[in-house]
Design a protein around this motif. Structure first.
Motif, PDB file in Angstrom:
ATOM      1  N   PHE A 173      43.154  42.340  46.188  1.00 22.71           N
ATOM      2  CA  PHE A 173      42.764  43.716  45.869  1.00 22.71           C
ATOM      3  C   PHE A 173      42.559  43.890  44.367  1.00 22.71           C
ATOM      4  N   MET A 174      43.354  43.157  43.584  1.00 27.77           N
ATOM      5  CA  MET A 174      43.253  43.304  42.140  1.00 27.77           C
ATOM      6  C   MET A 174      42.264  42.328  41.514  1.00 27.77           C
ATOM      7  N   GLY A 175      41.596  41.573  42.363  1.00 32.31           N
ATOM      8  CA  GLY A 175      40.577  40.673  41.843  1.00 32.31           C
ATOM      9  C   GLY A 175      41.119  39.386  41.254  1.00 32.31           C
ATOM     10  N   ILE A 176      42.357  39.054  41.588  1.00 33.35           N
ATOM     11  CA  ILE A 176      42.898  37.763  41.157  1.00 33.35           C
ATOM     12  C   ILE A 176      42.488  36.738  42.207  1.00 33.35           C
ATOM     13  N   ARG A 185      41.478  56.332  51.453  1.00 34.78           N
ATOM     14  CA  ARG A 185      40.922  55.172  52.137  1.00 34.78           C
ATOM     15  C   ARG A 185      39.548  54.822  51.564  1.00 34.78           C
ATOM     16  N   ALA A 186      38.764  55.857  51.304  1.00 35.50           N
ATOM     17  CA  ALA A 186      37.432  55.618  50.747  1.00 35.50           C
ATOM     18  C   ALA A 186      37.548  54.926  49.389  1.00 35.50           C
ATOM     19  N   PHE A 187      38.491  55.374  48.597  1.00 35.92           N
ATOM     20  CA  PHE A 187      38.709  54.788  47.270  1.00 35.92           C
ATOM     21  C   PHE A 187      39.047  53.298  47.390  1.00 35.92           C
ATOM     22  N   ILE A 232      36.831  49.785  46.320  1.00 38.43           N
ATOM     23  CA  ILE A 232      37.288  48.670  45.489  1.00 38.43           C
ATOM     24  C   ILE A 232      37.181  47.355  46.240  1.00 38.43           C
ATOM     25  N   GLN A 233      37.563  47.401  47.514  1.00 34.31           N
ATOM     26  CA  GLN A 233      37.507  46.166  48.304  1.00 34.31           C
ATOM     27  C   GLN A 233      36.088  45.639  48.431  1.00 34.31           C
ATOM     28  N   GLU A 260      35.062  39.404  40.715  1.00 29.02           N
ATOM     29  CA  GLU A 260      35.141  39.571  39.266  1.00 29.02           C
ATOM     30  C   GLU A 260      35.118  41.043  38.873  1.00 29.02           C
ATOM     31  N   GLU A 261      34.280  41.800  39.584  1.00 30.17           N
ATOM     32  CA  GLU A 261      34.175  43.229  39.281  1.00 30.17           C
ATOM     33  C   GLU A 261      35.493  43.923  39.578  1.00 30.17           C
ATOM     34  N   ARG A 262      36.146  43.512  40.667  1.00 33.68           N
ATOM     35  CA  ARG A 262      37.438  44.079  41.040  1.00 33.68           C
ATOM     36  C   ARG A 262      38.466  43.817  39.938  1.00 33.68           C
TER      37      ARG A 262
END
Ligand code: SF4
Ligand code: SF4
Ligand code: SF4
Ligand code: SF4
Lengths: 338, 145, 267
Positions: free
Chosen positions: B94-97, C132-134, C138-139, C144-146
């Motif tokens: 989730f944190m992009g690691i 949930r939308a938020f 992100i998912q 890399e963007e995450r």
């Protein structure tokens, strides 16, 4: 220096910002991003949020960054080399669009860093900072500058103070030599004027108490139960100190990677229990109420004794940030009539 | 230009994987030498913060390994660890690691050959992924400069 | 509101409780946590839909230590926090009187722990659609963007730890961030230190967070850090079929296990 009165058009202000950029000065101003307005680097006027009453965080990080390297060190086989941070390498910075309370906040901060021991790093940054503030035409329910010797058109701490007198024009007060240097380098942008009464263009902030009265009262209140009562809902988070323009407490830490490392200082808060915890396990400020008392005493008593300066400029940031709605103005008022 | 050689850190438990790695050595099985093995009493002791520390200190890939389920020297250390890894992997993702850079395995004291194979394939995988610059940058940038 | 006041007054005057934690009027149109020690004080008590602070936090602070029985005005989040704290042996039933309020703002009277569990089950749970939308947004980002998103988002964190101070479940006497030998989490609020702090915080709350949002509300720079916890709550729910704050005998997801936990990621 005697204050010089000038006029500055908004288009001229825009030109001024561009010229600062060309001269290699970094301009920081209130910028709104994701709904939050805080000081950020700008290169043009249209990024600036002129409507914000007070940025979430103060402008203090321009002279007292959140994390600041003091020195770096490196270990070799049989030696350790230590290198101080190069204070000549700091950039020239302009704080633009700060409020009179932001500007006033640099004064107690300077007092903290320059009484007894003169902190080189802080002073080097302060020397390279020019403050161009804008008077407040709006205030909110948290503002109380007038109760702590300030006002919405206060010039203290600013090098230039701008007051919006029409949609297109600022009345510019050139307060210090630094301000005058800017005027001299940009004479084409400023117009002459006689003194202008700013009052109609300023917010009305009612005076509720005086800092002197608080100072007086505190002489007899150290043992009072008022601290217990006031601090009941405080959760001890320390947010108030982090957003305060006048709070100067810091921690010093080392961090290393392999043989290289740095020593830095970073913000800290007297609201934390850990702040005064001794190695022995004893904590002279065990309870949150004692920490709250410290906050008020430091700002309104100790700092006055040691530095002839109150440690609060009435910006109200701490109250806005507080998750438990500890309203400092309300608490101070209560103290003043105690 | 010489080929990129990933820095690999292996966090292993004392009773199974460490013994297994020992067996790999005594059996004279060859495997990549760019792995630094760190021994723990139990996988239950392998804190996820150690993993982030490894990345921050320059690791490009990590192996975490311990006893097979039901073989834990302390009965349930690896069961607790398994859950923690599940949650940690999810959080990292989730944190992009990059979770491709963390390889989990069970290697028993008898599985010397498996250990060699795990390390070798991890090495190949990490080579493909290249240096973990994102995380390295994160830990050195700003004030260390 | 009148009913809440009536109950509070009666409990206080019969000395069944010695203090009520509730709300009073705050700055401008805000409300603030308040503590009422006698029936007359209770006149100042208010309750409306802006009373969203998670008051359960105060049960773990000094102010409640020497009080035999504390009454607490408890919306569903507060009730769930109390249940969670009880499951972690942090509060005792005989020291707390829960005055329950449903999510619609209706007073449901005094709840013992058993009744509180039943009540909590009837209240809306899980992620709100906007949360949930938020999380899904992100998912959906590339890896890399995450990573950059979170690094940037956390870069404004000043490490004041207001999020920690305001979370009822963050009650450790000595937090991991204060462990300095060795220094687990860098003290500085630089990007790396902030990232590590938030990884640790999220992990420590995995399976314990009850999605009250207090942490983000307390954050002076409005960081959506609760999204890490919310995402993990959801994951724990999907994966282990357990949820915090519903049972006083709950075994937190990360301190329990089953023999059949998924291990498709383990070689
Ligand atoms: S104590 Fe509060 S009101 Fe006073 S200067 Fe600091 S943040 Fe502003
Ligand atoms: S921000 Fe409020 S709750 Fe936090 S320490 Fe300051 S006064 Fe206490
Ligand atoms: S939402 Fe935040 S404050 Fe509430 S329980 Fe979860 S982590 Fe704690
Ligand atoms: S409250 Fe916000 S700024 Fe403070 S430590 Fe938590 S995330 Fe960082």
């Amino acid at each position: 220096m005697e204050i010089l009165n000038k006029l500055l058009d908004k288009t001229a202000l825009s030109t001024l910002i561009e010229r600062f950029g060309k001269a290699g000065k970094e301009v920081y101003a209130p910028v709104k991003e994701n709904g939050i307005t805080d000081f950020a680097k700008v290169d043009t006027i249209d990024k600036i949020d002129f409507e914000c009453i007070a940025t979430k965080q103060s402008a203090k990080s321009l002279v007292f960054p959140r994390v600041e390297k003091i020195l770096s060190f490196e270990k070799s086989y049989d030696d350790i080399s230590v290198k101080n941070v190069d204070i000549n390498a700091f950039p020239e910075v302009v704080a633009l669009g700060s409020r009179p309370c932001d500007a006033a906040g640099f004064i107690p901060l300077d007092a903290i860093f320059s009484t007894d021991h003169v902190d080189e790093i802080f002073n080097a940054r302060l020397k390279k900072l020019t403050v161009i503030s804008i008077s407040c035409k709006k205030a909110d329910e948290y503002c109380f500058c007038t109760s702590v010797n300030g006002n919405p058109g206060n010039t203290a701490g600013s090098d230039i103070l701008l007051t919006e007198i029409s949609d297109s024009t600022y009345f510019a007060e050139i307060v210090t030599e630094k301000g005058k240097a800017i005027l001299d380098a940009n004479t084409d942008l400023f117009k002459d004027t006689s003194a202008i009464d700013k009052t109609p263009h300023l917010a009305d902030v009612k005076q509720e108490f005086t800092a002197e009265a608080i100072n007086e009262k505190l002489n007899n209140l150290f043992e009072s139960d008022i601290w217990d009562k006031q601090a009941l809902r405080c959760v001890g988070c320390g947010a108030c100190a982090y957003v305060c323009p006048a709070c100067g407490c810091f921690d010093i830490q080392d961090e290393n990677k392999g043989n290289k490392g740095i020593r830095y200082r970073c913000w800290d808060s007297c609201g934390f229990g850990l702040f005064t915890l001794h190695t022995s396990g004893h904590n002279p400020r065990e309870k949150q109420s004692q920490r709250w008392r410290q906050r008020i005493f430091h700002k309104f008593s100790y700092q006055m004794v040691q530095q002839k300066q109150f440690g609060c400029v009435g910006c109200g940031r701490c109250s806005r940030a507080c998750p438990a709605d500890m309203n400092i103005a309300e608490h101070l008022k209560e103290i003043s009539i105690n | 230009m010489s080929e990129f050689e990933p820095k690999i850190v292996a966090f292993v438990c004392n009773w199974c994987t460490y013994a297994g790695a020992d067996l790999t050595g005594t059996s004279r099985i060859k495997y990549s030498s760019n792995v630094r093995i760190i021994r723990f009493p139990c996988t239950g002791r392998i804190d996820y913060m150690l993993l982030t520390k490894a990345f921050a200190s320059g690791a490009d890939g990590i192996i975490v390994s311990g006893c097979h389920p039901n073989d834990c020297h302390y009965t349930s250390g690896n069961f607790h660890a398994r859950r923690r890894w599940m949650v940690f992997r999810r959080l990292c993702d989730f944190m992009g690691i990059d979770t491709r850079r963390i390889i989990f395995s069970w290697v028993s004291a008898a599985e010397g050959a498996k250990w060699a194979q795990i390390v070798n394939s991890a090495n190949e995988e990490f080579k493909k992924l290249g240096p973990y610059e994102n995380y390295h940058k994160l830990s050195t940038q700003e004030i260390f400069e | 509101m009148e009913e809440i006041k009536k109950i509070a007054k009666q409990l206080l005057s019969e000395n069944k409780i010695q203090m009520v934690i509730g709300f009073e009027k705050g700055t401008a149109n805000k409300v603030r946590p308040a503590f009422f020690k006698n029936a007359d004080d209770v006149e100042k008590l208010i309750y409306n839909d802006t009373c969203i602070h998670n008051l359960a936090l105060y049960l773990k602070k000094d102010i409640c230590h020497h009080i035999a029985n504390v009454g607490i005005i408890a919306n569903p989040n507060v009730v769930r926090s109390i249940i969670q704290l009880a499951s972690e042996n942090q509060v005792k039933e005989e020291k707390i009187t829960i005055i329950g309020i449903s999510y619609e703002g209706k007073c449901v009277g005094i709840l013992d722990f058993k009744a509180a569990e039943e009540f909590a089950k009837t209240q809306p749970k899980g992620l709100k659609p906007e949360d949930r939308a938020f999380i899904e947004k992100i998912q959906a980002m590339p890896l890399e963007e995450r990573f950059n998103y979170w690094v940037e988002t956390f870069s404004t964190c000043v490490k004041c730890y207001a999020c920690r101070a305001s979370c009822p479940m963050c009650y450790c006497g000595k937090c991991n961030v204060e462990t300095n030998n060795p220094q687990w989490i860098p003290v500085a609020s630089h990007k790396y230190g902030n990232m590590e702090w938030h990884i640790m915080r999220a992990m420590h709350l995995a399976g314990r967070c009850i999605n009250c949002g207090e942490c983000t509300r307390a954050c002076p720079v409005d960081i959506p850090l609760n999204m890490l916890s919310y995402m993990l709550t959801d994951f724990v729910m999907d994966e282990f079929h357990t949820e915090a704050g519903l049972s006083t005998t709950y075994a937190p997801a990360l301190s329990s296990y089953t023999n059949v936990d998924k291990e498709n990621f383990i070689k």
